[in-house]
Structure formats: C-alpha cells, structure tokens
Design a protein around this motif. Structure first.
Motif, PDB file in Angstrom:
ATOM      1  N   GLN A 102       0.819  -1.205   0.000  1.00 21.44           N
ATOM      2  CA  GLN A 102       0.000   0.000   0.000  1.00 21.44           C
ATOM      3  C   GLN A 102       0.854   1.258   0.000  1.00 21.44           C
ATOM      4  O   GLN A 102       0.540   2.238  -0.687  1.00 21.44           O
ATOM      5  CB  GLN A 102      -0.912   0.008   1.230  1.00 21.44           C
ATOM      6  N   ALA A 106       0.901   4.029  -2.911  1.00 25.77           N
ATOM      7  CA  ALA A 106       0.548   5.417  -2.602  1.00 25.77           C
ATOM      8  C   ALA A 106       1.646   6.382  -3.046  1.00 25.77           C
ATOM      9  O   ALA A 106       1.361   7.467  -3.565  1.00 25.77           O
ATOM     10  CB  ALA A 106       0.280   5.561  -1.106  1.00 25.77           C
ATOM     11  N   ASP A 111      -0.314   9.822  -3.820  1.00 29.06           N
ATOM     12  CA  ASP A 111      -1.526   9.875  -2.995  1.00 29.06           C
ATOM     13  C   ASP A 111      -1.135  10.306  -1.574  1.00 29.06           C
ATOM     14  O   ASP A 111      -0.876   9.479  -0.698  1.00 29.06           O
ATOM     15  CB  ASP A 111      -2.194   8.496  -2.984  1.00 29.06           C
ATOM     16  N   ARG A 114      -3.369   9.015   1.352  1.00 32.12           N
ATOM     17  CA  ARG A 114      -3.096   7.634   1.744  1.00 32.12           C
ATOM     18  C   ARG A 114      -1.765   7.525   2.468  1.00 32.12           C
ATOM     19  O   ARG A 114      -1.635   6.777   3.445  1.00 32.12           O
ATOM     20  CB  ARG A 114      -3.089   6.730   0.501  1.00 32.12           C
ATOM     21  N   THR A 117      -2.329   8.556   6.014  1.00 33.88           N
ATOM     22  CA  THR A 117      -3.024   7.523   6.778  1.00 33.88           C
ATOM     23  C   THR A 117      -2.068   6.416   7.193  1.00 33.88           C
ATOM     24  O   THR A 117      -2.056   5.986   8.362  1.00 33.88           O
ATOM     25  CB  THR A 117      -4.174   6.928   5.947  1.00 33.88           C
TER      26      THR A 117
END
Length: 306
Positions: A102, A106, A111, A114, A117
C-alpha cells in the motif's frame, strides 16, 4: 512525580512517561493500545492520570515481542490471553507485506492522503523501530530499485521526500524538546540523493533518545568542525543511498574524520557498498540496517539517557 509512585499499597505504580522510558514505546502508542485494542488497562489517579504496575510493563514487553515477530497489533490480545499460544505466530498473520504494498502504491500514485493515513496509523500503533524495520525502510528500498529514468520517477521521489520531511521534521521538533541525550548532527553526503535514508536515520536516532540536528542541504566539509562546535554535537552521521563519488569516499571522508573532534559515522546503502573502501579509516561504517546502525552509534556516543 518520582520514577514510580506508591498508590495505596506497597505495589509500585509508574506514570506513563516512565513506562515509555522503560519500554521504548511512546505514550501515544501506549494510549492507542489501551483505547483501541484493550491490550493494557492501567489504573487511574483521581485526576485521571494513568498509573501502570510492573505486570502492565511486562505485558507491554510481551506485546513488543509479538509485534517484532510480525503479528498485527489487532491480533496480539488474543495471543496474550491464550496461555497455550505458541512461541511463534502462524506464518500468515503478518500484515506488513500488505502495508508495504500500500505504501509503495501510494508513493507511486502521489496519494498524499493515503501516505498520511499509513504514516499516522503505523507510528501510532507500533514502535518506531518496528515501523522502520518492517514498513518504511523496505518500502524505500523497493521504491529506489524501481526509480530510474522513467518519466515521473523524480516527481515520486521528491513528493515522498517532502512528505516525510514535514512529518519527521515535526516529530523531531517535539522529541528534541523532551530528549536529554547527546546532540547528533545528521548531514547529507555531497551529490547523493539520499534524503529518504537521512530522514529515516533521523527518525531512528530520535527514537533512541538523541537530540537530532538535521541539515537538509550539504555543508562544505571545512565548515563541519564549526557546526559541531556551534551545535554542541557529540557525533556526525551521514546517510546515503548510492555509492557516492570514489574520491570523496576514499580520501575526503577519512580526512574529515581526522579533523573532527567527534566520531564520524556513515549509514545507509552507501555504508554497505563502500565498507571495504573505508575499512581502515576513522569513519565508522554502520551499514544499511537502521536498528544495527543505531546500536553501532550507541557504541560511539555518550549514552542517550545522559
């Protein structure tokens, strides 16, 4: 409040800052383990301050053992509450590969939401050392292996650098206000785009209790002794992601180590690549494993608790 408090009995109770010092788990993470997963249930003073028993501290250490084996924090409570739990977790319980995937996705997609996060979640739920070893350092290695001459690679790298510079810089600012350890001056190698490794090394050093003075741009070698004196640094750490210039590594770094009155160390991929070139110099080669690098740094500098 003293290092530990007496609370209505002869059993010592410890405030959260002392538990954090003893275990290496910051107070934000301890609170998250309590609120979100019920891993620890400290007592409270009449004013609501948390107090931990020795058993609570041992439980925190058990949590760390499971996390270091790759168990997601969401599954630790079940293992702690099962006396028959095996010493090693099942092979498929770790979620680190998924989180790494992930993070890489990202970064490549630019991103930022993201990335934020993943950054905030990982560092709130796991110790910094675990996050670096299992998530951030492996993801940076993977990204650097992918980045080459493709259109957009430079943009991806610069975006991730800017993101981490802001997040880690803010974290260093607050940590330096609380830290009592020696000052570590962290500077870039000339002509080396190793900003990501320098930022990760700064985070690792701060987590070990050092007060980190992080320079974003390279400083002429002739001014480094002045910087050491002005900042009261006990050591200089350089981090790099590439092999670096041969003349700089083989001649200038050993000369700089002789001029400085404090240890000069090198970490990141450059330390692994150039280990043979600097084996007999005064430059301490700490390798590209951040945990091992911090252990090596501890042998060069005064104790971080002082």
């Amino acid at each position: 409040m003293n290092d530990h408090s007496q609370h209505g009995s002869d059993t010592p109770l410890y405030p959260i800052r002392e538990v954090s010092r003893l275990t290496g788990v910051n107070s934000v993470t301890l609170r998250a383990w309590e609120r979100r997963y019920g891993l620890i249930q400290p007592q409270r003073t009449p004013k609501g301050h948390r107090l931990y028993t020795r058993e609570d501290i041992e439980r925190v250490e058990q949590v760390l053992q499971w996390l270091n084996r790759g168990v997601p924090v969401s599954q630790v409570r079940e293992l702690l509450d099962r006396p028959e739990a095996s010493e090693a977790p099942p092979a498929d319980v770790s979620d680190w590969p998924g989180q790494r995937a992930q993070l890489v996705t990202a970064a490549e997609a630019l991103d930022l939401e993201r990335l934020a996060t993943l950054h905030d979640r990982s560092l709130s739920l796991y110790p910094v050392s675990v996050c670096l070893a299992e998530l951030w350092a492996p993801a940076v290695r993977e990204l650097e292996e992918r980045w080459g001459e493709r259109l957009g690679d430079t943009l991806q790298r610069l975006t991730l650098e800017a993101f981490l510079r802001t997040r880690i810089g803010t974290r260093l600012l607050h940590a330096n206000e609380q830290a009592r350890g020696p000052v570590l001056l962290l500077v870039p190698l000339p002509d080396d785009p190793g900003t990501l490794w320098r930022l990760l090394a700064a985070l690792a050093a701060s987590d070990r209790g050092y007060r980190v003075a992080l320079l974003d741009t390279e400083l002429p070698f002739g001014e480094l002794p002045l910087a050491v004196e002005a900042l009261g640094a006990s050591g200089v750490l350089m981090a790099g992601s590439h092999a670096g210039r041969s003349d700089l590594v083989r001649r200038q770094l050993p000369r700089l180590a002789e001029q400085l009155e404090v240890p000069l160390a090198l970490c990141g991929p450059v330390a692994r690549i150039r280990e043979a070139d600097l084996a007999d110099s005064g430059v301490a080669m700490l390798g590209d494993d951040l945990a091992q690098a911090m252990n090596g740094l501890a042998g060069l500098l005064p104790p971080a608790g002082e």
